[in-house]
Design an enzyme around this catalytic site. Structure first.
Site, PDB file in Angstrom:
ATOM      1  N   GLY A  14       0.946  -1.217  -0.016  1.00  0.00           N
ATOM      2  CA  GLY A  14      -0.020   0.072   0.026  1.00  0.00           C
ATOM      3  C   GLY A  14       0.828   1.398  -0.084  1.00  0.00           C
ATOM      4  O   GLY A  14       0.312   2.270   0.385  1.00  0.00           O
ATOM      5  N   ASN A  16       1.209   3.227  -2.472  1.00  0.00           N
ATOM      6  CA  ASN A  16       0.468   4.320  -3.439  1.00  0.00           C
ATOM      7  C   ASN A  16      -0.745   4.809  -2.488  1.00  0.00           C
ATOM      8  O   ASN A  16      -1.022   5.911  -2.690  1.00  0.00           O
ATOM      9  CB  ASN A  16      -0.072   3.720  -4.677  1.00  0.00           C
ATOM     10  CG  ASN A  16       0.860   3.699  -5.809  1.00  0.00           C
ATOM     11  OD1 ASN A  16       1.412   4.804  -6.223  1.00  0.00           O
ATOM     12  ND2 ASN A  16       1.727   2.423  -6.055  1.00  0.00           N
ATOM     13  N   ARG A  67     -16.421 -15.248  -7.404  1.00  0.00           N
ATOM     14  CA  ARG A  67     -16.065 -13.802  -7.558  1.00  0.00           C
ATOM     15  C   ARG A  67     -17.240 -12.839  -7.008  1.00  0.00           C
ATOM     16  O   ARG A  67     -16.992 -11.711  -6.341  1.00  0.00           O
ATOM     17  CB  ARG A  67     -15.699 -13.492  -8.782  1.00  0.00           C
ATOM     18  CG  ARG A  67     -14.476 -12.733  -9.048  1.00  0.00           C
ATOM     19  CD  ARG A  67     -14.164 -12.887 -10.678  1.00  0.00           C
ATOM     20  NE  ARG A  67     -12.957 -13.594 -10.738  1.00  0.00           N
ATOM     21  CZ  ARG A  67     -11.672 -13.378 -10.540  1.00  0.00           C
ATOM     22  NH1 ARG A  67     -11.219 -12.248 -10.193  1.00  0.00           N
ATOM     23  NH2 ARG A  67     -10.765 -14.248 -10.829  1.00  0.00           N
ATOM     24  N   MET A  92      -4.896  -6.716  -6.513  1.00  0.00           N
ATOM     25  CA  MET A  92      -4.615  -7.602  -7.732  1.00  0.00           C
ATOM     26  C   MET A  92      -5.767  -8.548  -7.668  1.00  0.00           C
ATOM     27  O   MET A  92      -5.469  -9.817  -8.033  1.00  0.00           O
ATOM     28  CB  MET A  92      -3.438  -8.409  -6.838  1.00  0.00           C
ATOM     29  CG  MET A  92      -2.387  -7.449  -6.817  1.00  0.00           C
ATOM     30  SD  MET A  92      -1.841  -6.485  -7.918  1.00  0.00           S
ATOM     31  CE  MET A  92      -0.734  -7.434  -9.168  1.00  0.00           C
ATOM     32  N   ARG A  93      -6.938  -8.223  -7.774  1.00  0.00           N
ATOM     33  CA  ARG A  93      -8.079  -9.145  -8.103  1.00  0.00           C
ATOM     34  C   ARG A  93      -8.709  -8.462  -9.677  1.00  0.00           C
ATOM     35  O   ARG A  93      -9.006  -7.331  -9.618  1.00  0.00           O
ATOM     36  CB  ARG A  93      -9.313  -9.162  -7.103  1.00  0.00           C
ATOM     37  CG  ARG A  93      -8.924  -9.682  -5.609  1.00  0.00           C
ATOM     38  CD  ARG A  93      -8.389 -11.146  -5.886  1.00  0.00           C
ATOM     39  NE  ARG A  93      -9.522 -12.071  -6.124  1.00  0.00           N
ATOM     40  CZ  ARG A  93      -9.228 -13.329  -6.300  1.00  0.00           C
ATOM     41  NH1 ARG A  93      -7.842 -13.848  -6.215  1.00  0.00           N
ATOM     42  NH2 ARG A  93     -10.309 -14.056  -6.837  1.00  0.00           N
ATOM     43  N   LEU A  95     -11.705  -7.749 -11.569  1.00  0.00           N
ATOM     44  CA  LEU A  95     -13.313  -7.265 -11.124  1.00  0.00           C
ATOM     45  C   LEU A  95     -14.101  -7.878 -12.239  1.00  0.00           C
ATOM     46  O   LEU A  95     -13.870  -7.649 -13.399  1.00  0.00           O
ATOM     47  CB  LEU A  95     -13.433  -5.704 -10.771  1.00  0.00           C
ATOM     48  CG  LEU A  95     -12.444  -5.327  -9.642  1.00  0.00           C
ATOM     49  CD1 LEU A  95     -12.659  -3.837  -9.854  1.00  0.00           C
ATOM     50  CD2 LEU A  95     -13.137  -5.683  -8.293  1.00  0.00           C
ATOM     51  N   ASN A 109      -7.731   2.982 -11.572  1.00  0.00           N
ATOM     52  CA  ASN A 109      -6.577   2.169 -11.053  1.00  0.00           C
ATOM     53  C   ASN A 109      -5.310   2.817 -11.693  1.00  0.00           C
ATOM     54  O   ASN A 109      -5.104   3.690 -12.559  1.00  0.00           O
ATOM     55  CB  ASN A 109      -6.689   0.830 -12.013  1.00  0.00           C
ATOM     56  CG  ASN A 109      -5.657  -0.307 -11.818  1.00  0.00           C
ATOM     57  OD1 ASN A 109      -5.367  -0.351 -10.693  1.00  0.00           O
ATOM     58  ND2 ASN A 109      -5.204  -0.704 -12.691  1.00  0.00           N
ATOM     59  N   HIS A 111      -1.444   1.525 -12.862  1.00  0.00           N
ATOM     60  CA  HIS A 111      -0.807   0.472 -13.590  1.00  0.00           C
ATOM     61  C   HIS A 111       0.610   0.724 -13.711  1.00  0.00           C
ATOM     62  O   HIS A 111       0.717   1.727 -14.324  1.00  0.00           O
ATOM     63  CB  HIS A 111      -1.799   0.134 -14.811  1.00  0.00           C
ATOM     64  CG  HIS A 111      -0.982  -1.171 -15.568  1.00  0.00           C
ATOM     65  ND1 HIS A 111      -1.090  -2.649 -15.045  1.00  0.00           N
ATOM     66  CD2 HIS A 111      -0.439  -1.579 -16.460  1.00  0.00           C
ATOM     67  CE1 HIS A 111      -0.757  -3.325 -15.750  1.00  0.00           C
ATOM     68  NE2 HIS A 111       0.121  -2.773 -16.880  1.00  0.00           N
ATOM     69  N   SER A 138       0.590   4.347 -15.574  1.00  0.00           N
ATOM     70  CA  SER A 138      -0.822   4.982 -15.970  1.00  0.00           C
ATOM     71  C   SER A 138      -1.647   4.799 -15.065  1.00  0.00           C
ATOM     72  O   SER A 138      -1.853   3.911 -14.268  1.00  0.00           O
ATOM     73  CB  SER A 138      -1.242   4.467 -17.338  1.00  0.00           C
ATOM     74  OG  SER A 138       0.016   4.024 -18.277  1.00  0.00           O
ATOM     75  N   THR A 143     -12.519  -0.359 -16.841  1.00  0.00           N
ATOM     76  CA  THR A 143     -13.488  -0.813 -17.525  1.00  0.00           C
ATOM     77  C   THR A 143     -13.452  -2.314 -17.524  1.00  0.00           C
ATOM     78  O   THR A 143     -12.595  -2.915 -17.096  1.00  0.00           O
ATOM     79  CB  THR A 143     -13.358  -0.158 -19.064  1.00  0.00           C
ATOM     80  OG1 THR A 143     -12.220  -0.563 -19.654  1.00  0.00           O
ATOM     81  CG2 THR A 143     -13.458   1.035 -19.365  1.00  0.00           C
ATOM     82  N   ASP A 147      -6.961  -3.358 -17.817  1.00  0.00           N
ATOM     83  CA  ASP A 147      -6.130  -2.511 -17.962  1.00  0.00           C
ATOM     84  C   ASP A 147      -6.484  -1.626 -19.448  1.00  0.00           C
ATOM     85  O   ASP A 147      -5.654  -1.245 -20.201  1.00  0.00           O
ATOM     86  CB  ASP A 147      -4.427  -2.839 -18.077  1.00  0.00           C
ATOM     87  CG  ASP A 147      -4.167  -3.289 -16.561  1.00  0.00           C
ATOM     88  OD1 ASP A 147      -4.822  -2.898 -15.688  1.00  0.00           O
ATOM     89  OD2 ASP A 147      -3.548  -4.420 -16.516  1.00  0.00           O
ATOM     90  N   GLU A 176       5.115   6.495  -9.767  1.00  0.00           N
ATOM     91  CA  GLU A 176       3.642   6.413  -9.459  1.00  0.00           C
ATOM     92  C   GLU A 176       3.170   7.226  -8.157  1.00  0.00           C
ATOM     93  O   GLU A 176       2.211   7.793  -8.058  1.00  0.00           O
ATOM     94  CB  GLU A 176       3.583   4.918  -8.930  1.00  0.00           C
ATOM     95  CG  GLU A 176       3.705   3.752 -10.124  1.00  0.00           C
ATOM     96  CD  GLU A 176       3.436   2.272  -9.881  1.00  0.00           C
ATOM     97  OE1 GLU A 176       2.314   2.183  -9.073  1.00  0.00           O
ATOM     98  OE2 GLU A 176       4.228   1.373 -10.133  1.00  0.00           O
TER      99      GLU A 176
HETATM  100  C1  GAR Z   1       2.155  -0.817  -7.760  1.00  0.00           C
HETATM  101  O1  GAR Z   1       3.630  -0.735  -8.689  1.00  0.00           O
HETATM  102  C2  GAR Z   1       1.009  -0.741  -8.659  1.00  0.00           C
HETATM  103  O2  GAR Z   1       1.265  -0.208 -10.015  1.00  0.00           O
HETATM  104  C3  GAR Z   1       0.714  -2.329  -9.202  1.00  0.00           C
HETATM  105  O3  GAR Z   1       1.172  -2.840  -7.955  1.00  0.00           O
HETATM  106  C4  GAR Z   1       2.082  -2.019  -7.062  1.00  0.00           C
HETATM  107  C5  GAR Z   1       1.441  -2.067  -5.877  1.00  0.00           C
HETATM  108  O4  GAR Z   1       2.406  -1.250  -4.957  1.00  0.00           O
HETATM  109  N1  GAR Z   1      -0.278  -2.643  -9.486  1.00  0.00           N
HETATM  110  C6  GAR Z   1      -0.618  -3.432 -10.419  1.00  0.00           C
HETATM  111  O5  GAR Z   1       0.272  -4.110 -10.954  1.00  0.00           O
HETATM  112  C7  GAR Z   1      -1.974  -3.577 -10.868  1.00  0.00           C
HETATM  113  N2  GAR Z   1      -2.108  -4.512 -12.148  1.00  0.00           N
HETATM  114  P1  GAR Z   1       2.041  -0.690  -3.626  1.00  0.00           P
HETATM  115  O6  GAR Z   1       1.020  -1.529  -2.802  1.00  0.00           O
HETATM  116  O7  GAR Z   1       3.244  -0.146  -2.821  1.00  0.00           O
HETATM  117  O8  GAR Z   1       1.023   0.692  -3.972  1.00  0.00           O
END
Ligand code: GAR
Length: 197
Positions: A14, A16, A67, A92-93, A95, A109, A111, A138, A143, A147, A176
């Site tokens: 977490g 971000n 799900r 990481m699920r 939707l 999101n 990515h 990004s 949708t 991605d 990010e």
């Molecule tokens: C981040 O790099 C994010 O962009 C990626 O997971 C990481 C989470 O890090 N997300 C994906 O790959 C989504 N498909 P964080 O938990 O430290 O924010």
């Protein structure tokens, strides 16, 4: 102007999410952090959120048969709290169309690639393997296609000779952290604009 009620969905550390909570704690930010929700009770980000004084809730997907019932439980938690915008931050699920349809236009999101390049997993290894000279991240509307939604904002980072996927991931992650608060603010602006017209 009132602030949009924000939920952040995570699956892990977490970082971000932490940047979004910091941004939302600032005067004038257009969203108020209302809920952090994880599909894993062990996600380190839940403690970070609690320490920041934000409600943190685990809804483990493994507790559900399928799900959609997992997503219905998430949807209930989000609806109960009057959530108006959802930011996926390392959630990481994938939707279902049902959840994405319910929250369409309010779901974003982050990515770790310059979409439309490298949707899905292992983005950094794939960029290095392809011989790319730059990578990035990004923020996009979510949708049905993984991605695939419209991009709200992107940031770039160079790929250096000899980079490992982890080294590149760290360089992109720093971008990010700067990008997501800015892109979230822009998404709030676009939601307000849409609902005013
Ligand atoms: C981040 O790099 C994010 O962009 C990626 O997971 C990481 C989470 O890090 N997300 C994906 O790959 C989504 N498909 P964080 O938990 O430290 O924010």
């Amino acid at each position: 102007m009132s602030r949009l009620r924000l939920a952040i969905l995570i699956s892990g550390r977490g970082t971000n999410m932490e940047r979004l909570l910091e941004a939302a704690a600032e005067d004038g930010f257009p969203a108020i952090a209302t809920l952090v929700l994880s599909n894993k009770a062990s996600a380190a980000g839940l403690d970070t959120a609690r320490n920041a004084g934000v409600e943190a809730l685990a809804i483990p997907h493994r507790d559900f048969d399928d799900r959609e019932s997992f997503e219905r439980a998430m949807d209930q938690a989000l609806t109960d709290r009057g959530i108006e915008i959802i930011a996926l931050a390392g959630f990481m699920r994938v939707l279902t169309p049902w959840f994405v349809g319910k929250w369409a236009g309010r779901l974003i999101n982050i990515h770790p690639s310059l979409l439309p390049k490298y949707p899905g997993l292992n983005t950094h290894a794939r960029a290095i393997e392809a011989g790319d000279v730059e990578a990035g991240c990004s923020v996009h509307w979510v949708t049905e296609g993984v991605d695939e939604g419209d991009v709200i904002a992107q940031a770039r980072a160079p790929i250096l000779s000899g980079d490992t996927p982890d080294q590149l991931a760290n360089r992109v992650l720093a971008e990010e952290h700067k990008l997501y608060p800015r892109a979230l603010a822009e998404a709030c602006r676009l939601i307000r604009q849409r609902h005013a017209s």
